[in-house]
Scaffold this motif. Structure first.
Motif, PDB file in Angstrom:
ATOM      1  N   GLY A  65       0.796  -1.230   0.000  1.00 11.38           N
ATOM      2  CA  GLY A  65       0.000   0.000   0.000  1.00 11.38           C
ATOM      3  C   GLY A  65       0.821   1.268   0.000  1.00 11.38           C
ATOM      4  O   GLY A  65       0.577   2.185   0.787  1.00 11.38           O
ATOM      5  N   GLY A  66       1.806   1.346  -0.885  1.00 13.16           N
ATOM      6  CA  GLY A  66       2.534   2.601  -1.112  1.00 13.16           C
ATOM      7  C   GLY A  66       1.832   3.361  -2.232  1.00 13.16           C
ATOM      8  O   GLY A  66       0.717   3.003  -2.638  1.00 13.16           O
ATOM      9  N   PRO A  67       2.461   4.404  -2.767  1.00 11.55           N
ATOM     10  CA  PRO A  67       1.833   5.186  -3.835  1.00 11.55           C
ATOM     11  C   PRO A  67       1.478   4.351  -5.067  1.00 11.55           C
ATOM     12  O   PRO A  67       0.397   4.517  -5.643  1.00 11.55           O
ATOM     13  CB  PRO A  67       2.868   6.261  -4.167  1.00 11.55           C
ATOM     14  CG  PRO A  67       4.116   5.877  -3.454  1.00 11.55           C
ATOM     15  CD  PRO A  67       3.733   4.988  -2.333  1.00 11.55           C
ATOM     16  N   ALA A  68       2.375   3.424  -5.457  1.00 11.85           N
ATOM     17  CA  ALA A  68       2.076   2.598  -6.638  1.00 11.85           C
ATOM     18  C   ALA A  68       0.880   1.700  -6.364  1.00 11.85           C
ATOM     19  O   ALA A  68      -0.019   1.566  -7.207  1.00 11.85           O
ATOM     20  CB  ALA A  68       3.304   1.763  -7.027  1.00 11.85           C
ATOM     21  N   GLY A  69       0.846   1.083  -5.185  1.00 13.13           N
ATOM     22  CA  GLY A  69      -0.233   0.158  -4.839  1.00 13.13           C
ATOM     23  C   GLY A  69      -1.565   0.872  -4.688  1.00 13.13           C
ATOM     24  O   GLY A  69      -2.606   0.387  -5.167  1.00 13.13           O
ATOM     25  N   MET A  70      -1.543   2.029  -4.033  1.00 16.59           N
ATOM     26  CA  MET A  70      -2.806   2.766  -3.864  1.00 16.59           C
ATOM     27  C   MET A  70      -3.369   3.171  -5.224  1.00 16.59           C
ATOM     28  O   MET A  70      -4.560   3.068  -5.479  1.00 16.59           O
ATOM     29  CB  MET A  70      -2.585   3.988  -2.959  1.00 16.59           C
ATOM     30  CG  MET A  70      -2.371   3.599  -1.503  1.00 16.59           C
ATOM     31  SD  MET A  70      -2.437   5.017  -0.388  1.00 16.59           S
ATOM     32  CE  MET A  70      -0.747   5.572  -0.425  1.00 16.59           C
ATOM     33  N   GLY A 121     -14.619   1.517  -3.271  1.00 13.73           N
ATOM     34  CA  GLY A 121     -14.994   0.183  -2.786  1.00 13.73           C
ATOM     35  C   GLY A 121     -13.836  -0.787  -2.638  1.00 13.73           C
ATOM     36  O   GLY A 121     -14.031  -2.004  -2.605  1.00 13.73           O
ATOM     37  N   VAL A 122     -12.602  -0.258  -2.572  1.00 14.97           N
ATOM     38  CA  VAL A 122     -11.436  -1.142  -2.392  1.00 14.97           C
ATOM     39  C   VAL A 122     -11.399  -1.619  -0.935  1.00 14.97           C
ATOM     40  O   VAL A 122     -11.521  -0.816  -0.005  1.00 14.97           O
ATOM     41  CB  VAL A 122     -10.123  -0.390  -2.722  1.00 14.97           C
ATOM     42  CG1 VAL A 122      -8.895  -1.236  -2.368  1.00 14.97           C
ATOM     43  CG2 VAL A 122     -10.098   0.017  -4.186  1.00 14.97           C
ATOM     44  N   ALA A 123     -11.242  -2.930  -0.747  1.00 16.58           N
ATOM     45  CA  ALA A 123     -11.089  -3.461   0.621  1.00 16.58           C
ATOM     46  C   ALA A 123      -9.614  -3.347   1.002  1.00 16.58           C
ATOM     47  O   ALA A 123      -8.752  -3.883   0.296  1.00 16.58           O
ATOM     48  CB  ALA A 123     -11.529  -4.916   0.653  1.00 16.58           C
ATOM     49  N   VAL A 124      -9.320  -2.601   2.060  1.00 14.41           N
ATOM     50  CA  VAL A 124      -7.920  -2.446   2.482  1.00 14.41           C
ATOM     51  C   VAL A 124      -7.686  -3.341   3.691  1.00 14.41           C
ATOM     52  O   VAL A 124      -8.405  -3.249   4.686  1.00 14.41           O
ATOM     53  CB  VAL A 124      -7.611  -0.974   2.842  1.00 14.41           C
ATOM     54  CG1 VAL A 124      -6.187  -0.839   3.377  1.00 14.41           C
ATOM     55  CG2 VAL A 124      -7.815  -0.066   1.639  1.00 14.41           C
ATOM     56  N   ARG A 125      -6.701  -4.248   3.570  1.00 16.99           N
ATOM     57  CA  ARG A 125      -6.352  -5.093   4.720  1.00 16.99           C
ATOM     58  C   ARG A 125      -4.968  -4.721   5.205  1.00 16.99           C
ATOM     59  O   ARG A 125      -3.978  -4.894   4.491  1.00 16.99           O
ATOM     60  CB  ARG A 125      -6.389  -6.568   4.335  1.00 16.99           C
ATOM     61  CG  ARG A 125      -7.826  -7.114   4.287  1.00 16.99           C
ATOM     62  CD  ARG A 125      -7.855  -8.601   4.060  1.00 16.99           C
ATOM     63  NE  ARG A 125      -7.179  -9.349   5.113  1.00 16.99           N
ATOM     64  CZ  ARG A 125      -7.103 -10.671   5.137  1.00 16.99           C
ATOM     65  NH1 ARG A 125      -7.664 -11.393   4.184  1.00 16.99           N
ATOM     66  NH2 ARG A 125      -6.458 -11.290   6.109  1.00 16.99           N
ATOM     67  N   VAL A 155     -11.489  -5.256  -5.754  1.00 15.96           N
ATOM     68  CA  VAL A 155     -10.068  -5.109  -5.413  1.00 15.96           C
ATOM     69  C   VAL A 155      -9.828  -5.188  -3.907  1.00 15.96           C
ATOM     70  O   VAL A 155     -10.552  -4.579  -3.119  1.00 15.96           O
ATOM     71  CB  VAL A 155      -9.519  -3.736  -5.917  1.00 15.96           C
ATOM     72  CG1 VAL A 155      -8.025  -3.610  -5.644  1.00 15.96           C
ATOM     73  CG2 VAL A 155      -9.806  -3.545  -7.394  1.00 15.96           C
ATOM     74  N   THR A 156      -8.788  -5.943  -3.534  1.00 16.57           N
ATOM     75  CA  THR A 156      -8.317  -5.933  -2.149  1.00 16.57           C
ATOM     76  C   THR A 156      -6.870  -5.464  -2.157  1.00 16.57           C
ATOM     77  O   THR A 156      -6.054  -5.953  -2.950  1.00 16.57           O
ATOM     78  CB  THR A 156      -8.386  -7.349  -1.515  1.00 16.57           C
ATOM     79  OG1 THR A 156      -9.722  -7.814  -1.634  1.00 16.57           O
ATOM     80  CG2 THR A 156      -7.982  -7.305  -0.045  1.00 16.57           C
ATOM     81  N   LEU A 157      -6.579  -4.495  -1.294  1.00 20.02           N
ATOM     82  CA  LEU A 157      -5.215  -3.976  -1.169  1.00 20.02           C
ATOM     83  C   LEU A 157      -4.624  -4.529   0.134  1.00 20.02           C
ATOM     84  O   LEU A 157      -5.176  -4.314   1.216  1.00 20.02           O
ATOM     85  CB  LEU A 157      -5.250  -2.433  -1.146  1.00 20.02           C
ATOM     86  CG  LEU A 157      -3.949  -1.675  -0.877  1.00 20.02           C
ATOM     87  CD1 LEU A 157      -2.871  -2.033  -1.891  1.00 20.02           C
ATOM     88  CD2 LEU A 157      -4.195  -0.157  -0.918  1.00 20.02           C
ATOM     89  N   LEU A 158      -3.508  -5.262   0.010  1.00 19.63           N
ATOM     90  CA  LEU A 158      -2.883  -5.892   1.181  1.00 19.63           C
ATOM     91  C   LEU A 158      -1.620  -5.134   1.562  1.00 19.63           C
ATOM     92  O   LEU A 158      -0.725  -4.956   0.732  1.00 19.63           O
ATOM     93  CB  LEU A 158      -2.527  -7.343   0.849  1.00 19.63           C
ATOM     94  CG  LEU A 158      -3.709  -8.226   0.416  1.00 19.63           C
ATOM     95  CD1 LEU A 158      -3.215  -9.512  -0.220  1.00 19.63           C
ATOM     96  CD2 LEU A 158      -4.603  -8.518   1.608  1.00 19.63           C
TER      97      LEU A 158
END
Ligand code: FAD
Length: 410
Positions: free
Chosen positions: A8-13, A122-126, A26-29
């Motif tokens: 979850g850095g700038p590229a991932g976000m 609606g991105v799920a952030v874990r 989408v899920t962001l881990l």
């Protein structure tokens, strides 16, 4: 259809947001307890998020594999980043050298704005979710395994785990190991944009002194490799600051003994004008000690060091100064020389040079050529740029491209 974004850095976000906007689930881990830990310390906490230069300079400022980024820059360039961030409610400003910052001067505003946008999309952030392995079967991605053993299934995985520098921020090479385990070739990684240790001790004695509007020139066997006006800083081991960090990109992997760092303290005056200025100062105070009038020309703390380098006693009376001494000082002010002895390591490097080999990745989509459904973005790739907002721009441009193409591929 599911997309997992790892990191979850700038590229991932950016990748997660774009994939969600493209219709994917989408899920962001992120392994840390919060998103954007490195982003938070960028630009000394002010976040130099991009550079308001023209498109040619965008490519020119990318030191490694700039041409690989043509498509990503074309899809989402610096103007697009600025428009998007301002659209998310963060007004921006442009400073010297076209560096772009939030007007608030708080990097946290960028992370907050992106986090809100992820929520809305609606991105799920874990958080505290560290990925240990990418799972693939018959050349196609099928999900990931977390470090606690849990398996998450997905149709596409975007690896945005960053480089290896400042490992306390969470990027310590996990993504490189995961990519290699999938048979993706990597180029060797070295710290880049690093402070420089000097062979000489005088810069170390000036620890803490920062110089503005000086010209730093890097010479290799006397031939100019880099030269720019800006800021630099003396430290307990040598030199740092924006000019030095940029100059260091030319030094990685090189024989440092061949190089000289040269500081011009008065880039606005040519040698003749500087000599006239020194002469005038001497004439105006014939009975004072030279060392006492020089602070008008040089930072106080440098006076003794510079005079010592010229072999001149600071208590020399102004009317006793010879023409040779005056010229010697002028020459030194225009060219203070230091020899790089070593580059600082991972703990202090701003970025990583090396990573996922560009030849392994389709530049139009950021997709791995060998594994279907696997994408890369950000510092994990073997692309890097000089200081000035260009590295975050790379993260945003490649993140956008990877997110968009992952959603389209599904
Ligand atoms: C001190 C400093 C100042 C900087 N200032 C600037 C600047 O002003 N302008 C600029 O353009 N660039 C700057 N940079 C460079 C810039 O910060 C990076 O190039 C950029 O953050 C790279 O983005 P990224 O998303 O690829 O990687 P990162 O920002 O490193 O993000 C990667 C994320 O992945 C997570 N991660 C890693 N492994 C795993 C795993 N196994 N599972 C789950 N999550 C994982 C990490 O915790 C991290 O949050 C600076 C860097 C430093 C160190």
């Amino acid at each position: 259809m599911d997309v997992l974004v790892i990191g979850g850095g700038p590229a991932g976000m950016m990748a997660a947001l774009t994939a969600a906007q493209g219709g994917a689930r989408v899920t962001l881990l992120e392994r840390n307890e919060k998103l954007g830990k490195k982003l938070y310390i960028t630009g000394k906490g002010r976040c130099n998020l991009t550079n308001a230069c023209d498109s040619e300079e965008l490519v020119r400022s990318t030191v490694r594999n700039g041409r690989f980024l043509y498509s990503a820059y074309a899809a989402f360039d610096n103007r697009a980043v600025m428009e998007m961030i301002e659209g998310l409610g963060v007004p921006l400003k442009v400073e010297r050298g076209n560096r772009v910052f939030p007007q608030s001067e708080h990097a946290s505003d960028i992370t907050r704005a992106l986090t809100r946008a992820l929520e809305r999309a609606g991105v799920a952030v874990r958080l505290r979710a560290r990925v240990a392995e990418v799972l693939a079967e018959q050349g196609a991605v099928r999900g990931v395994r977390l470090s606690d053993g849990q398996v998450l299934e997905a149709d596409a995985v975007i690896l945005t785990t960053g480089g290896m520098s400042y490992p306390v921020t969470g990027s310590d090479g996990d993504g490189h190991r995961m990519a290699a385990a999938q048979g993706v070739a990597l180029t060797p990684c070295t710290p880049s944009l690093t402070p420089v240790e000097t062979a000489q001790d005088w810069p170390k004695r000036l620890q803490g002194l920062s110089l503005k509007n000086v010209r730093l020139t890097l010479l290799k066997k006397g031939k100019k490799r880099y030269s720019e006006i800006g800021e630099m800083l003396f430290t307990h081991f040598g030199v740092s600051g924006p000019l030095v960090l940029t100059a260091s990109t030319f030094l990685s992997g090189e024989d440092l003994g061949l190089y000289t760092l040269q500081v011009d303290m008065k880039p606005g005056l040519d040698a003749q004008k500087l000599d006239e200025r020194i002469y005038r100062d001497l004439e105006e105070a014939p009975n004072r000690q030279w060392g006492n009038i020089l602070p008008a020309l040089l930072p106080q703390r440098m006076v003794g060091e510079v005079l010592a380098l010229c072999g001149i006693a600071p208590d020399t009376l102004c009317h006793q100064v010879t023409r040779e001494q005056r010229r010697a000082l002028g020459e030194r002010i225009k060219a203070l020389e230091m020899t790089p002895a070593a580059l600082r390591g991972w703990e202090e490097a701003i970025i990583t040079r090396g990573g996922v080999r560009c030849g392994e990745v389709d530049p139009k989509t950021m997709a791995a050529k060998a594994v279907k459904g696997l994408f890369f973005a950000g510092e994990l790739l073997d692309v890097d740029a000089v200081t000035g907002g260009f590295n975050l721009q790379i993260a945003f441009s490649t993140g956008y491209t990877a997110g968009k193409s992952a959603a389209e591929a599904l």
